[in-house]
Design a protein around this motif. Structure first.
Motif, short mmCIF file in Angstrom:
data_model
loop_
_atom_site.label_atom_id
_atom_site.label_comp_id
_atom_site.label_asym_id
_atom_site.label_seq_id
_atom_site.Cartn_x
_atom_site.Cartn_y
_atom_site.Cartn_z
N PRO A 1 49.66 52.79 32.93
CA PRO A 1 49.87 51.92 34.09
C PRO A 1 48.91 52.28 35.21
CG PRO A 1 51.70 53.47 33.82
CD PRO A 1 50.80 53.64 32.64
N THR A 2 48.64 51.27 36.04
CA THR A 2 47.81 51.48 37.21
C THR A 2 48.66 52.12 38.30
OG1 THR A 2 46.49 49.56 36.67
CG2 THR A 2 46.38 50.31 38.93
N CYS A 3 48.08 53.05 39.00
CA CYS A 3 48.79 53.73 40.09
C CYS A 3 48.64 52.95 41.38
CB CYS A 3 48.18 55.11 40.30
SG CYS A 3 48.34 56.20 38.90
N THR A 4 49.55 53.21 42.32
CA THR A 4 49.42 52.62 43.63
C THR A 4 48.14 53.13 44.29
OG1 THR A 4 51.78 52.46 43.85
CG2 THR A 4 50.52 52.33 45.87
N ARG A 5 47.87 54.42 44.21
CA ARG A 5 46.63 54.98 44.71
C ARG A 5 45.54 54.49 43.76
NH1 ARG A 5 43.88 56.56 41.53
NH2 ARG A 5 45.13 58.10 40.55
N GLY A 6 44.57 53.81 44.29
CA GLY A 6 43.49 53.33 43.46
C GLY A 6 43.73 51.97 42.84
N GLU A 7 44.79 51.27 43.27
CA GLU A 7 45.07 49.96 42.66
C GLU A 7 43.94 48.98 42.91
OE1 GLU A 7 47.85 47.88 46.09
OE2 GLU A 7 48.78 48.62 44.28
N GLU A 8 43.23 49.12 44.04
CA GLU A 8 42.13 48.21 44.31
C GLU A 8 40.95 48.43 43.38
OE1 GLU A 8 41.73 51.73 47.09
OE2 GLU A 8 43.32 50.55 46.25
N LEU A 9 40.97 49.54 42.64
CA LEU A 9 39.95 49.81 41.63
C LEU A 9 40.50 49.64 40.21
CD1 LEU A 9 38.33 53.04 43.15
CD2 LEU A 9 37.59 50.66 43.42
N SER B 1 34.43 53.90 39.76
CA SER B 1 34.28 54.27 41.17
C SER B 1 33.99 53.06 42.06
CB SER B 1 33.16 55.29 41.32
OG SER B 1 31.90 54.67 41.08
N VAL B 2 34.18 53.28 43.36
CA VAL B 2 33.87 52.24 44.34
C VAL B 2 32.41 51.82 44.21
CG1 VAL B 2 33.70 51.74 46.81
CG2 VAL B 2 35.66 53.01 45.94
N ASP B 3 31.49 52.79 44.12
CA ASP B 3 30.07 52.45 44.02
C ASP B 3 29.78 51.61 42.78
OD1 ASP B 3 29.44 53.74 46.37
OD2 ASP B 3 28.58 55.52 45.41
N GLU C 1 28.86 47.03 42.56
CA GLU C 1 27.73 46.43 41.86
C GLU C 1 28.15 45.44 40.78
OE1 GLU C 1 24.64 46.99 42.96
OE2 GLU C 1 25.57 48.26 44.48
N ASP C 2 29.43 45.40 40.44
CA ASP C 2 29.92 44.57 39.33
C ASP C 2 30.77 43.42 39.88
OD1 ASP C 2 31.01 43.42 37.08
OD2 ASP C 2 32.04 45.23 36.40
N HIS D 1 36.24 43.54 43.21
CA HIS D 1 35.80 42.20 43.65
C HIS D 1 36.90 41.16 43.52
CE1 HIS D 1 31.58 42.49 44.85
NE2 HIS D 1 31.53 43.52 44.04
N LEU D 2 37.90 41.39 42.72
CA LEU D 2 39.07 40.50 42.65
C LEU D 2 40.08 40.88 43.72
CD1 LEU D 2 40.83 38.32 41.25
CD2 LEU D 2 41.66 40.14 39.75
N TYR D 3 40.26 42.15 43.94
CA TYR D 3 41.28 42.66 44.84
C TYR D 3 41.06 42.25 46.29
CZ TYR D 3 44.91 45.94 46.27
OH TYR D 3 46.07 46.49 46.75
N ARG D 4 39.83 42.32 46.76
CA ARG D 4 39.54 42.02 48.17
C ARG D 4 39.91 40.59 48.55
NH1 ARG D 4 33.94 45.47 48.80
NH2 ARG D 4 34.97 47.44 49.29
#
Length: 167
Positions: free
Chosen positions: A3-11, A74-76, A80-81, A87-90
């Motif tokens: 599962p995806t964690c709350t921390r880092g969900e935007e990634l 990573s964010v970096d 770029e992708d 890019h979906l989360y924002r």
């Protein structure tokens, strides 16, 4: 995939499930004498860069080890992708705010159990969690989708989320 964690969900970061016992430090684990796993797998530092001892989180090694897969997540890397989770989360966060979605969900009844359908504020979300196309009866133009939609507006592809806004 874990599962995806709350921390880092935007990634879209997965929980790190294979941390060595020697590095686990969550009080839940310590108080339960190891009977409960705790949150350490979701507390691994976010990767900001694609390389380095902590993938850009700092200059040294992090307090919990990051898996090698974190460089590509990573964010970096995701900046770029254009197809990345970042890019979906924002735009999804902007859409949620604009629609007055406050976290309270109203579940909409569906005849097809493969499709989740809920609203929050003026935001309507349809989720196809199945492996097949699902027929839609939603009216309107999608505001955002998690993957490219087919030319037919009445079909939602597998593993796809679509958001609509409106009154």
């Amino acid at each position: 995939m874990p599962p995806t964690c709350t921390r880092g969900e935007e990634l879209g970061l997965p929980e790190v499930a294979d941390l060595p016992d020697a590095v686990l430090q969550d009080p839940v684990r310590l108080r339960s004498a190891g009977m409960r796993k705790g949150r350490d797998g979701c507390r691994v530092p976010m990767p900001w860069g694609t390389t380095g001892p902590s993938y850009g989180f700092g200059t040294g090694s992090p307090w919990l080890p990051q898996p090698p897969s974190f460089g590509a997540l990573s964010v970096d890397a995701q900046r770029e992708d254009p197809d990345s989770t970042l890019h979906l989360y924002r735009p999804a966060v902007r859409l949620r705010r604009a629609a007055g979605a406050d976290g309270r969900l109203v579940w909409n009844e569906r005849a097809d159990p493969r499709l989740l359908d809920f609203t929050s504020g003026t935001l309507r979300c349809l989720v196809n969690a199945s492996t097949d196309d699902v027929s839609l009866d939603a009216a309107g133009t999608p505001a955002l989708s998690s993957s490219p939609l087919p030319t037919s507006p009445d079909v939602l592809p597998p593993d796809t989320v679509i958001w609509y806004t409106g009154p």
